[in-house]
Each structure stands twice: as C-alpha cells, then as structure tokens.
Design a protein around this motif. Structure first.
Motif, PDB file in Angstrom:
ATOM      1  N   MET A 146       1.682  -9.639   3.984  1.00  0.00           N
ATOM      2  CA  MET A 146      -0.222  -9.558   4.054  1.00  0.00           C
ATOM      3  C   MET A 146      -0.395  -9.319   2.034  1.00  0.00           C
ATOM      4  O   MET A 146       0.258  -9.168   1.350  1.00  0.00           O
ATOM      5  CB  MET A 146      -0.668  -7.667   4.294  1.00  0.00           C
ATOM      6  N   THR A 147      -1.356  -9.931   2.627  1.00  0.00           N
ATOM      7  CA  THR A 147      -2.527  -9.835   0.789  1.00  0.00           C
ATOM      8  C   THR A 147      -3.209  -8.761   0.575  1.00  0.00           C
ATOM      9  O   THR A 147      -3.798  -8.470   1.751  1.00  0.00           O
ATOM     10  CB  THR A 147      -3.222 -11.587   1.534  1.00  0.00           C
ATOM     11  N   VAL A 148      -3.622  -9.014  -0.127  1.00  0.00           N
ATOM     12  CA  VAL A 148      -4.113  -7.485  -0.989  1.00  0.00           C
ATOM     13  C   VAL A 148      -5.236  -8.231  -1.755  1.00  0.00           C
ATOM     14  O   VAL A 148      -4.951  -8.878  -2.412  1.00  0.00           O
ATOM     15  CB  VAL A 148      -3.412  -6.959  -2.193  1.00  0.00           C
ATOM     16  N   VAL A 149      -6.654  -7.571  -1.140  1.00  0.00           N
ATOM     17  CA  VAL A 149      -8.139  -7.655  -2.227  1.00  0.00           C
ATOM     18  C   VAL A 149      -8.091  -6.988  -2.777  1.00  0.00           C
ATOM     19  O   VAL A 149      -8.157  -5.369  -1.828  1.00  0.00           O
ATOM     20  CB  VAL A 149      -8.996  -7.884  -0.711  1.00  0.00           C
ATOM     21  N   LYS A 185       0.805 -11.406  -2.298  1.00  0.00           N
ATOM     22  CA  LYS A 185       0.219 -12.611  -2.110  1.00  0.00           C
ATOM     23  C   LYS A 185      -1.662 -11.476  -2.665  1.00  0.00           C
ATOM     24  O   LYS A 185      -1.597 -10.368  -1.672  1.00  0.00           O
ATOM     25  CB  LYS A 185      -0.272 -13.107  -1.003  1.00  0.00           C
ATOM     26  N   ALA A 186      -1.583 -11.944  -3.880  1.00  0.00           N
ATOM     27  CA  ALA A 186      -3.413 -10.962  -3.934  1.00  0.00           C
ATOM     28  C   ALA A 186      -4.512 -11.773  -3.477  1.00  0.00           C
ATOM     29  O   ALA A 186      -4.655 -13.196  -4.142  1.00  0.00           O
ATOM     30  CB  ALA A 186      -3.124  -9.924  -5.107  1.00  0.00           C
ATOM     31  N   HIS A 187      -5.979 -11.630  -3.411  1.00  0.00           N
ATOM     32  CA  HIS A 187      -7.390 -12.466  -3.541  1.00  0.00           C
ATOM     33  C   HIS A 187      -7.807 -11.606  -4.329  1.00  0.00           C
ATOM     34  O   HIS A 187      -7.947 -10.400  -4.315  1.00  0.00           O
ATOM     35  CB  HIS A 187      -7.652 -12.185  -2.186  1.00  0.00           C
ATOM     36  N   PHE A 188      -8.604 -12.372  -5.450  1.00  0.00           N
ATOM     37  CA  PHE A 188      -9.902 -11.249  -6.546  1.00  0.00           C
ATOM     38  C   PHE A 188     -11.433 -11.547  -5.961  1.00  0.00           C
ATOM     39  O   PHE A 188     -12.034 -13.010  -5.820  1.00  0.00           O
ATOM     40  CB  PHE A 188      -9.490 -11.502  -7.329  1.00  0.00           C
ATOM     41  N   GLY A 189     -11.928 -10.605  -5.157  1.00  0.00           N
ATOM     42  CA  GLY A 189     -12.892 -11.111  -4.568  1.00  0.00           C
ATOM     43  C   GLY A 189     -14.186 -11.147  -5.031  1.00  0.00           C
ATOM     44  O   GLY A 189     -14.500 -10.065  -6.075  1.00  0.00           O
ATOM     45  N   LEU A 190     -15.545 -11.550  -5.209  1.00  0.00           N
ATOM     46  CA  LEU A 190     -16.528 -11.814  -5.776  1.00  0.00           C
ATOM     47  C   LEU A 190     -16.797 -11.312  -7.824  1.00  0.00           C
ATOM     48  O   LEU A 190     -16.955 -10.700  -7.876  1.00  0.00           O
ATOM     49  CB  LEU A 190     -16.392  -9.798  -4.756  1.00  0.00           C
ATOM     50  N   LEU A 191     -16.210 -12.361  -8.255  1.00  0.00           N
ATOM     51  CA  LEU A 191     -15.357 -12.768  -9.280  1.00  0.00           C
ATOM     52  C   LEU A 191     -17.058 -12.266  -9.888  1.00  0.00           C
ATOM     53  O   LEU A 191     -18.023 -13.226  -9.475  1.00  0.00           O
ATOM     54  CB  LEU A 191     -15.147 -13.856  -9.784  1.00  0.00           C
ATOM     55  N   SER A 192     -17.546 -11.440 -11.136  1.00  0.00           N
ATOM     56  CA  SER A 192     -19.428 -12.209 -11.215  1.00  0.00           C
ATOM     57  C   SER A 192     -18.795 -12.293 -12.688  1.00  0.00           C
ATOM     58  O   SER A 192     -20.119 -12.528 -13.739  1.00  0.00           O
ATOM     59  CB  SER A 192     -20.119 -10.889 -11.262  1.00  0.00           C
ATOM     60  N   CYS A 193     -18.175 -12.374 -13.543  1.00  0.00           N
ATOM     61  CA  CYS A 193     -18.143 -12.302 -15.174  1.00  0.00           C
ATOM     62  C   CYS A 193     -16.848 -13.804 -15.696  1.00  0.00           C
ATOM     63  O   CYS A 193     -16.727 -14.795 -15.047  1.00  0.00           O
ATOM     64  CB  CYS A 193     -17.228 -11.789 -15.782  1.00  0.00           C
ATOM     65  N   GLY A 194     -17.488 -14.517 -16.806  1.00  0.00           N
ATOM     66  CA  GLY A 194     -16.642 -15.370 -17.056  1.00  0.00           C
ATOM     67  C   GLY A 194     -15.649 -15.609 -17.000  1.00  0.00           C
ATOM     68  O   GLY A 194     -14.842 -16.290 -16.883  1.00  0.00           O
ATOM     69  N   ALA A 195     -15.376 -14.589 -18.252  1.00  0.00           N
ATOM     70  CA  ALA A 195     -14.419 -14.374 -18.974  1.00  0.00           C
ATOM     71  C   ALA A 195     -12.805 -14.366 -17.939  1.00  0.00           C
ATOM     72  O   ALA A 195     -11.390 -14.401 -17.771  1.00  0.00           O
ATOM     73  CB  ALA A 195     -14.492 -13.234 -19.204  1.00  0.00           C
ATOM     74  N   SER A 196     -13.698 -13.284 -16.473  1.00  0.00           N
ATOM     75  CA  SER A 196     -12.609 -13.808 -15.110  1.00  0.00           C
ATOM     76  C   SER A 196     -12.050 -14.919 -14.644  1.00  0.00           C
ATOM     77  O   SER A 196     -10.445 -14.981 -14.613  1.00  0.00           O
ATOM     78  CB  SER A 196     -12.808 -13.175 -14.603  1.00  0.00           C
ATOM     79  N   VAL A 197     -12.523 -15.374 -14.778  1.00  0.00           N
ATOM     80  CA  VAL A 197     -12.588 -16.916 -14.466  1.00  0.00           C
ATOM     81  C   VAL A 197     -11.303 -17.116 -15.434  1.00  0.00           C
ATOM     82  O   VAL A 197      -9.707 -18.574 -14.984  1.00  0.00           O
ATOM     83  CB  VAL A 197     -13.264 -17.814 -14.770  1.00  0.00           C
ATOM     84  N   GLU A 198     -10.981 -17.270 -16.503  1.00  0.00           N
ATOM     85  CA  GLU A 198      -9.735 -17.435 -17.539  1.00  0.00           C
ATOM     86  C   GLU A 198      -9.341 -16.930 -17.507  1.00  0.00           C
ATOM     87  O   GLU A 198      -7.702 -17.815 -17.315  1.00  0.00           O
ATOM     88  CB  GLU A 198     -10.035 -17.521 -18.955  1.00  0.00           C
ATOM     89  N   LEU A 199      -8.708 -16.096 -16.841  1.00  0.00           N
ATOM     90  CA  LEU A 199      -7.320 -14.080 -16.802  1.00  0.00           C
ATOM     91  C   LEU A 199      -6.618 -15.382 -15.613  1.00  0.00           C
ATOM     92  O   LEU A 199      -5.658 -15.268 -15.527  1.00  0.00           O
ATOM     93  CB  LEU A 199      -8.764 -13.190 -16.258  1.00  0.00           C
TER      94      LEU A 199
END
Length: 411
Positions: free
Chosen positions: A172-175, A225-239
């Motif tokens: 299962m995916t963790v969100v 398997k993981a999904h990161f929802g609702l990114l809001s920061c530019g630094a998050s994209v880099e990670l």
C-alpha cells in the motif's frame, strides 16, 4: 444510444501522446469510429477535448461536515468541471476511514449522489490519533490502495516506522502531507514580512522540509511506496529530486493554487487566503513551477476544501483553512499554458494520466474516464453564483478568468 459528433476540435490525448485537430465521435463517453448514427453534432472550432481528470486531494466534507459541502454538491461540482475521479484524505468528522467496512458505502454514495468515482485514502493510525496503526489489511480489503494520517500528528516516530512497515508488507502507498508539528505549532501563515507585520502566527518552510527529510529516511529504510501531497516550498522539490535520483519509490503533487497565489494575498487579514499548507513566497511559487516542468513534481491536484461563509468570518488565525477549487481548476490550468509553463498536452498529462500513474490506476482510469470539451478562450467572472461548489471560499472571487468546461461526456 447517444452518439455525439464533434467537428474540428483540438484533441489532447495523453495516452496516445497526440495533439491534433480533427472530427471525433463519442458514444457514452468513449471515442468510437466514424458512424452515420449521429444524434448530436457540435462545432468544436477553437475548443479542446481532453480526458476527464484525476484529483489526488479534495475534501468533500461528507460525512459529518455537510454545512460546508456534501457528496452531492461537491460531486456535481467536480464532475461538471471535468473531474471524475477524486481522492479524499481520511479526516472526515467523524473519522470512518479507519474501518474498511464503511468505505464501500461512501464510494457507492459518491457515485449515486454526485456521479463521481470517490477514491478513499484510508487512515494510517486508529482514529488518526497517531498511537496505533489502523487495520490496514481491512482497509485494503475495503478498497483502499493508500493510507495517510492526513494533518494529524503522530505520537512518536516509532509509530510512523511501524505503519510504514505494515503498509510496505501490504504493498500500500503511504501519503504524507508533510508538516513537523513541533515547528508549525499553532501557525497559520507563511513565515515572512507580511505575517510579521500583521502579527500572525507563522508556519516556516522548515516545518515542511524537515518532515519530508525525516520521512524520506524512513521510506528508504522500509522500502514503502510513498506520496508527498501538497508541496508548498521550493526546498521540498529539491529533497524529492534527491530521493528520486536515489531510486526511492516516491511521488509528489502540488495544489493548483500554490502555482499562482502567494503570501501577498493574506495582506489585510484576508481569510479567504487562509489555507494549509499556507501560501508561500513568490520564490517558492517559481520553484514549484520549475519542479513541475522538470518532472520532479508528478501531478497537480485541486486541494479543494469547501467551507461555509461563517467559517471565514472569525479573526484570521481562528478561521478554518481551505479554498474551494473545483471551479477554478481549468482556468488556472489554462493560465499556466498562456504564461508559457506548458504546452496544452503537457498540462493535460499532469491532471490526468500522471495523477492516474501516481495512484496506480491507469488501466481503471482509462476504462472509466470520459471526455471534457472546454473553451480555452472563454472569459467569465468568478462570482458566487458561477461557483458550482457549495463552498464559495476563494480569494479569486470577482476576477475575470479565461477557460471553462463546455460539456462533459461520460458513461
């Protein structure tokens, strides 16, 4: 039997990867070969035809919060705006998404009342209390393919690890809607000059990035398997990019409003701009856009959260966060194209096929999807009367928008 002929329409098909102007025939929401048995003809000159969309995050408010929205009102709003598959986080009130036996009833009601395919994300912990793993095996049996603790905190990191191991064992995916609660605390807006001047409690970007960094280490250790929802920061994209480059099984999405709106909108204590995660800086907005264009961010979601008018009347920090978003999804997408971020087909892919891939439901989406006819040049004013959702809570009220759904064709 209804067979619709649409002439001279620009067909944007992410499955076939084609963008061409032609005449098409639709029967019960499916493309069919040319036929003489046409019951309706439409002039598609200047219009686009695209598949119905997949929304990875929307709150429909039922069960428990029908004063804000219902499966009927929000299902209709989603469907008539071209969104047929809607994923909802497990934080209804009361919480029923930790019981697999109750989820099937929700799914049936969403189709019966609102005409949409509701995709329920199950609860990661019992009652979202963060103490004990939920019965994920039962949730999977009830139809859930993913679990999440939504915005609720975990008691400690050991609970997180145990739930990730449990989910990995069930495939299962963790969100994650990543936020380090010890840093965010009672904050409500982005940490910046405007928040400081207005004396509002702040949520620094670090609240998101520290949580993402921590969870990525746990994801690597457990293989989930993981999904990161609702990114809001530019630094998050880099990670996320680093994690993907390492081969971790991670995906992510961004809300449409984060690609357009910034912290400037909270000036004057505008509670219609109160969302969580908060609207960030212009630099964050630009980095999110670039991450989307580069393919680090997989998909765009609505993050639709309808609220009654009274929910936005208290002092800013005491108002409920949320923004109605189904009705603005198409015009804001068209705006991304007009501003040069995407070609039309690339944008369509981000709100249809890419989202279906994230949800591991490409074949089912293809089987169930219909088609959306939209006019990318149609200008209209976003008034309360024009919003189909029960919630009228958006800072875009009164603005002239370009792009609107003309008709939706489904089975």
């Amino acid at each position: 039997m209804t067979i619709v002929k649409i002439e001279n329409v620009r067909v944007l098909d992410p499955i076939q990867k084609t963008d061409s102007v032609k005449t098409v025939y639709l029967e019960n929401g499916k493309l069919v070969a040319e036929t003489a048995n046409v019951t309706e003809s439409i002039d598609g000159q200047g219009k686009w035809l695209m598949p119905t969309m997949v929304d990875l995050c929307a709150r429909l408010r039922e069960p428990g919060q029908q004063q804000h929205g219902t499966l009927k009102s929000e299902g209709r709003a989603a469907r008539e705006n071209g969104i047929l598959h809607v994923f909802t986080p497990p934080d209804s009130k009361p919480i029923v998404q930790d019981n697999g036996a109750l989820i099937h009833g929700l799914v049936e009601k969403a189709m019966l009342d609102g005409g949409i395919y509701l995709e329920v994300i199950g609860a990661q912990t019992q009652g979202l209390k963060g103490n004990q793993p939920a019965n994920m095996a039962g949730l999977k049996k009830g139809g859930c393919t993913a679990v999440s603790n939504a915005n609720a905190p975990f008691a400690d990191d050991d609970v997180v690890l145990r739930t990730l191991e449990y989910a990995a064992g069930l495939d299962m995916t963790v969100v994650f809607y990543a936020e380090e609660h010890q840093i965010a605390k009672d904050g409500c807006v982005h940490e910046g000059f405007i928040a400081s001047r207005q004396g509002l409690p702040m949520i620094p970007a670090l609240a998101e990035t520290i949580a993402i960094a921590k969870y990525l280490l746990m994801i690597e250790a457990t293989g989930v398997k993981a999904h990161f929802g609702l990114l809001s920061c530019g630094a998050s994209v880099e990670l996320i990019k680093i994690a993907k480059d390492k081969g971790l099984k991670v995906t992510c999405d961004v809300a449409m409003h984060q690609l357009h709106l910034t912290e400037q909108l909270i000036d004057g204590f505008n509670s219609l701009a109160h969302v969580r995660p908060p609207l960030r800086s212009d630099n964050d907005k630009q980095l999110l856009r670039q991450g989307l264009k580069d393919g680090v961010i997989d998909a765009i979601c609505t993050h639709h959260e309808p609220l009654s008018s009274s929910a936005k009347l208290a002092p800013f920090a005491e108002t409920l966060p949320g923004m109605t978003a189904f009705d603005t999804y198409i015009p804001l997408g068209v705006q991304l194209i007009q501003e040069g971020l995407f070609e039309p087909l690339a944008w369509v892919e981000k709100v249809t096929l890419a989202a279906a891939k994230v949800a591991n439901m490409v074949e089912r989406w293809q089987d169930e999807a219909g088609w959306v006819l939209l006019d990318p040049e149609l200008e209209w004013t976003l008034s309360k009367d024009a919003i189909l959702s029960q919630g009228k809570n958006t800072p875009l009220l009164g603005q002239r928008l370009k792009g609107k759904v003309i008709q939706v064709f489904t089975a």
